[in-house]
Design a protein around this motif. Structure first.
Motif, mmCIF file in Angstrom:
data_model
loop_
_atom_site.group_PDB
_atom_site.id
_atom_site.type_symbol
_atom_site.label_atom_id
_atom_site.label_comp_id
_atom_site.label_asym_id
_atom_site.label_seq_id
_atom_site.Cartn_x
_atom_site.Cartn_y
_atom_site.Cartn_z
ATOM 1 N N TYR A 1 12.049 2.561 0.950
ATOM 2 C CA TYR A 1 12.446 1.886 2.187
ATOM 3 C C TYR A 1 12.330 0.374 2.019
ATOM 4 O O TYR A 1 11.408 -0.113 1.373
ATOM 5 C CB TYR A 1 11.583 2.345 3.356
ATOM 6 N N ALA B 1 2.380 1.759 3.531
ATOM 7 C CA ALA B 1 3.506 0.899 3.151
ATOM 8 C C ALA B 1 3.054 -0.191 2.190
ATOM 9 O O ALA B 1 3.737 -0.504 1.213
ATOM 10 C CB ALA B 1 4.144 0.293 4.396
ATOM 11 N N CYS C 1 6.059 -1.683 -0.108
ATOM 12 C CA CYS C 1 7.248 -1.849 0.724
ATOM 13 C C CYS C 1 7.464 -3.350 0.951
ATOM 14 O O CYS C 1 6.513 -4.060 1.280
ATOM 15 C CB CYS C 1 7.065 -1.125 2.056
ATOM 16 N N ILE D 1 7.302 6.978 1.343
ATOM 17 C CA ILE D 1 7.780 5.603 1.191
ATOM 18 C C ILE D 1 8.170 5.325 -0.259
ATOM 19 O O ILE D 1 9.225 4.742 -0.526
ATOM 20 C CB ILE D 1 6.727 4.600 1.709
ATOM 21 N N VAL E 1 9.268 -0.825 6.709
ATOM 22 C CA VAL E 1 8.511 0.191 7.431
ATOM 23 C C VAL E 1 8.013 -0.476 8.702
ATOM 24 O O VAL E 1 7.413 -1.548 8.669
ATOM 25 C CB VAL E 1 7.327 0.743 6.601
ATOM 26 N N THR F 1 5.799 0.282 12.065
ATOM 27 C CA THR F 1 4.834 1.219 12.630
ATOM 28 C C THR F 1 4.621 0.976 14.123
ATOM 29 O O THR F 1 4.797 -0.129 14.625
ATOM 30 C CB THR F 1 3.475 1.128 11.901
#
Length: 181
Positions: free
Chosen positions: A87, A105, A110, A82, A90, A92
């Motif tokens: 990114y 993350a 993130c 990551i 993210v 999941t």
């Protein structure tokens, strides 16, 4: 937008997430996957199908059972992925990848973290210490994501009952199965 979809097994990514990934790619987003490359007994390896669909797939050594050493390895590898790829989102799926993925993350800062709950690990247990332990884990990790998407009304109600997120951060999306003729 650069997106990473994270699932414990490649079968979950292939069966449930691939249509979403294709849709997002059609909208102009860059989409990649992170999952185990293992061939689980109940979930045959689907890496080739994901790659054949034109997606980059990163190997994260997820295991289903709780294994602190292996789970730590998966966390560090996913966090590095990551961080290295920056990114924007993210997303999941599944309990193990959901826990490690949200934590990774969050640790990688993130900007947007989404979790889709196909079920909660605690739903496997009617009562007892294991159920309470998994509820506790979900209560710790749920605040680290921006929203939880629930694939059924039952999952949505469980999330409300255990105060996992505020109602405005929980969305019941269903399975997304088109039954129209």
């Amino acid at each position: 937008m650069k997106m990473l979809f994270v699932a414990t097994t490649s079968t979950t990514a292939w069966a449930f997430v691939l249509p979403i990934a294709k849709y997002e790619r059609e909208k102009g987003h860059q989409v990649e996957f992170a999952c185990s490359f293992e061939d689980f007994t109940d979930a045959p390896r689907r890496i080739n199908e994901l790659q054949a669909a034109g997606f980059k797939v990163h190997e994260i050594p997820f295991v289903r059972e709780i294994n602190p050493q292996k789970d730590a390895k998966a966390f560090w590898r996913l966090r590095k992925l990551i961080l290295d790829n920056q990114y924007d989102l993210v997303h999941t799926h599944t309990s193990k990848a959901g826990f490690i993925g949200r934590l990774s993350a969050f640790a990688a800062k993130c900007p947007t973290i989404i979790h889709t709950s196909h079920s909660f690990a605690f739903q496997m247990y009617d009562s007892g210490l294991k159920r309470q332990f998994f509820i506790f884990l979900e209560q710790i990790i749920a605040p680290l994501c921006d929203v939880i998407l629930c694939v059924s009304e039952k999952i949505y109600q469980e999330a409300i009952n255990y105060n996992l997120k505020s109602k405005d951060k929980l969305i019941c999306v269903g399975q997304g199965i088109d039954i129209a003729p």
